[in-house]
Scaffold this active site. Structure first.
Site, PDB file in Angstrom:
ATOM      1  N   ASN A   1     -12.284  32.558 -24.956  1.00  0.00           N
ATOM      2  CA  ASN A   1     -11.804  33.937 -24.900  1.00  0.00           C
ATOM      3  C   ASN A   1     -12.851  34.801 -24.212  1.00  0.00           C
ATOM      4  O   ASN A   1     -14.026  34.739 -24.579  1.00  0.00           O
ATOM      5  CB  ASN A   1     -11.552  34.490 -26.304  1.00  0.00           C
ATOM      6  CG  ASN A   1     -11.361  35.998 -26.290  1.00  0.00           C
ATOM      7  OD1 ASN A   1     -10.308  36.496 -25.924  1.00  0.00           O
ATOM      8  ND2 ASN A   1     -12.401  36.741 -26.646  1.00  0.00           N
ATOM      9  N   GLU A   2     -12.418  35.569 -23.234  1.00  0.00           N
ATOM     10  CA  GLU A   2     -13.340  36.440 -22.496  1.00  0.00           C
ATOM     11  C   GLU A   2     -14.649  35.704 -22.194  1.00  0.00           C
ATOM     12  O   GLU A   2     -15.747  36.188 -22.472  1.00  0.00           O
ATOM     13  CB  GLU A   2     -13.583  37.749 -23.261  1.00  0.00           C
ATOM     14  CG  GLU A   2     -12.316  38.581 -23.391  1.00  0.00           C
ATOM     15  CD  GLU A   2     -12.546  39.998 -23.898  1.00  0.00           C
ATOM     16  OE1 GLU A   2     -13.697  40.353 -24.232  1.00  0.00           O
ATOM     17  OE2 GLU A   2     -11.566  40.767 -23.961  1.00  0.00           O
TER      18      GLU A   2
ATOM     19  N   GLU B   1      -4.341  40.454 -24.197  1.00  0.00           N
ATOM     20  CA  GLU B   1      -4.948  41.655 -24.786  1.00  0.00           C
ATOM     21  C   GLU B   1      -4.606  42.835 -23.888  1.00  0.00           C
ATOM     22  O   GLU B   1      -4.982  42.857 -22.713  1.00  0.00           O
ATOM     23  CB  GLU B   1      -6.475  41.532 -24.945  1.00  0.00           C
ATOM     24  CG  GLU B   1      -6.893  40.549 -26.028  1.00  0.00           C
ATOM     25  CD  GLU B   1      -8.384  40.593 -26.350  1.00  0.00           C
ATOM     26  OE1 GLU B   1      -8.995  41.676 -26.218  1.00  0.00           O
ATOM     27  OE2 GLU B   1      -8.925  39.538 -26.736  1.00  0.00           O
TER      28      GLU B   1
ATOM     29  N   GLN C   1      -4.091  45.825 -31.535  1.00  0.00           N
ATOM     30  CA  GLN C   1      -3.796  44.681 -32.377  1.00  0.00           C
ATOM     31  C   GLN C   1      -2.724  45.043 -33.402  1.00  0.00           C
ATOM     32  O   GLN C   1      -2.283  46.194 -33.447  1.00  0.00           O
ATOM     33  CB  GLN C   1      -5.050  44.197 -33.069  1.00  0.00           C
ATOM     34  CG  GLN C   1      -6.095  43.655 -32.102  1.00  0.00           C
ATOM     35  CD  GLN C   1      -7.275  43.017 -32.829  1.00  0.00           C
ATOM     36  OE1 GLN C   1      -7.267  42.766 -34.021  1.00  0.00           O
ATOM     37  NE2 GLN C   1      -8.339  42.778 -32.078  1.00  0.00           N
TER      38      GLN C   1
END
Length: 515
Positions: free
Chosen positions: A193-194, A318, A367
């Site tokens: 992730n990222e 995201e 979120q």
């Protein structure tokens, strides 16, 4: 004669001038295109702030309806919007999460440090089996984010075996001891992730090499194929995307991610208040949100070069607006209020995703609970549904429907020397033959008259739903939880020529159901 010609010219030009004052929405209703994947309407639950703990997972003594420690009023609300998938455990947290810490007897699980978000301790009482139970209650697919930053390919391999293998091994016996004899059959796995930032600060070349190794051990067990999702670029990092597409074999990719957050001020260091802002920041917020369309066009063009058959999904896992935290709250918990501006941003972004659904086949709002652009906010036993929640409820009609090509001709919404399209739209046709048209008026100062032209379709019955409020800074509070809610919309008329005319209030979202 000259006077007569001038009069005729003015007479013929008047309707054109009038037309420019309204939105003309044209929909190719008889030419259904690709399916809008339900997974575009996905959500995200990270071990961050009060999303998991004091969100989904509450104190056993809390006086709310629970299944174990899972809060059921939240589950019921998310089921009502047909939540298709939920991403977990991060986010940045994923690359420090060790999945074995979160299985077995909760009393024996280690207490660990969440160094990314608030420096709080993590008791690991909510782990893999608890998350899988939550997804079962929600009726959604799990989307697991695997640790590449502080873990190994073996850890990934073992996690998938624990989840998906139906034979008898040490790991499957552990799963049975933990209350689940049958395999879970998890499909979606993000690998890293990222990775350009909090997930390892890697170069795209290094990440691509690491991905090739990790994905090799993300194996298919017991007829449960894994859909592997690579950690793609941040915002406009086109080089990251291109390197990954060049160096990662297509067979190793189901999808590649994109992260993009709307910052109203354009300044990450001073992101602005969630509720106290003027028209300049409102305009900046919606303008920056609409930039998603440019990003998707550019990335789609790049992906088409390497993947013309469009087998690889673009996964925007995201997205959302990011503001400063609410005063008096932990800055590491990212708790922010949710206004009418946020609803307009959510609706406009979902319109963009729908219109790019040939390539965008999954997305996750950041979120779900109590963090960033949340659907739901809680305060002890109290719960409120944000304006963004109501957008997802309005837009669930587009899930698994066929996209209808649409276009809008309308005056721009102008602020100072800048301007953006004032109205945006997406439309779809479901298996039941019903057409749904979702229209957003971003202009805070003007109601916009609009006409909807349905080429190849004769509307017989029309229903409407509306979300609006007097100001872009309006929000639902625990004292006034229903300030912004959907209402029946009757401001439309079917004309003799088949057009549907209506008036869009300032700051509004309208969905028409046509059959």
């Amino acid at each position: 004669m000259k006077t007569l010609l001038l009069t005729l010219a003015l007479a013929t030009s008047a309707p054109l001038w009038a037309q420019n004052e309204q939105a003309v929405i044209t929909i190719q209703a008889d030419q259904p295109r690709q399916t809008i994947s339900k997974h575009i309407y996905g959500h995200f639950a990270e071990h961050l702030g009060r999303c998991i703990y004091d969100g989904f997972w509450v104190d056993p003594a809390m006086n709310v309806n629970k299944d174990g420690r899972i809060r059921m009023d939240i589950v019921d609300a998310l089921r009502d919007i047909n939540i298709p998938n939920l991403r977990w455990p991060g986010g940045c947290y994923a690359d420090e999460y060790q999945w074995r810490d979160g299985i077995g007897d909760p009393a024996k699980r280690p207490v660990t440090l969440n160094s990314h978000w608030g420096g709080v301790t993590e008791d690991n009482s909510f782990g893999t089996d608890e998350f899988m139970k939550l997804c079962n209650l929600l009726g959604c697919e799990p989307y697991l984010s695997a640790n590449m930053g502080t873990s190994t390919p073996k850890d990934l391999r073992d996690w998938i075996e624990y989840l998906n293998f139906d034979g008898k091994t040490h790991l499957t016996q552990l799963r049975e001891q933990n209350g689940h004899k049958e395999p879970y059959g998890v499909s979606f796995f993000g690998i890293g992730n990222e990775s350009w930032g909090c997930g390892g600060n890697m170069t795209p070349e290094h990440y691509s090499e690491q991905y090739r190794i990790f994905q090799e051990y993300a194996r298919n067990y017991s007829n449960h194929p894994i859909k592997k999702i690579a950690s793609g670029p941040n915002s406009t990092d086109y080089n990251w995307m291109e390197v990954c597409l060049k160096k990662i074999p297509q067979y190793a990719l189901w999808g590649i991610s994109l992260h993009y957050y709307t910052i109203a001020t354009g300044n990450w260091g001073q992101k602005g208040s969630s509720t106290d802002f003027d028209e300049k920041e409102y305009f900046g917020g919606v303008k920056n949100a609409l930039y998603m369309d440019t990003l998707l066009k550019n990335y789609a063009a790049m992906m088409n070069k390497y993947d013309p058959a469009k087998k690889i999904a673009l996964v925007v896992d995201e997205w959302g607006i990011w503001t400063e935290v609410e005063p008096g709250t932990n800055p590491g918990f990212l708790y922010q209020q949710n206004t009418m501006r946020d609803a307009l941003i959510a609706a406009s972004t979902l319109n963009i995703f729908n219109n790019h659904s040939d390539r965008v086949r999954m997305a996750n709002l950041a979120q779900a609970i109590n963090v960033l652009q949340a659907l739901i906010l809680t305060d002890k036993e109290k719960i409120l549904l944000t304006p963004t929640y109501h957008i997802f409820k309005m837009y669930k009609v587009h899930q698994e429907a066929n996209l209808l090509e649409s276009s809008v001709s309308v005056n721009d919404y102008k602020y100072g020397t800048e301007s953006i399209p004032g109205v945006n739209v997406s439309a779809s046709k479901g298996e039941d033959g019903k057409i749904h048209v979702s229209v957003v008026n971003l202009n805070p100062n003007k109601a916009v008259p609009a006409s909807v032209i349905l080429n190849g379709y004769n509307a017989k019955q029309i229903k409407g739903e509306l979300l609006t409020s007097a100001s872009y800074t309006d929000y639902n509070s625990f004292d006034e939880p229903d300030k912004i809610v959907t209402k029946e919309y009757k401001g439309f008329k079917k004309e003799n020529d088949g057009k549907i005319t209506m008036k869009l209030p300032p700051l509004s979202i309208v969905t028409l159901e046509i059959q």
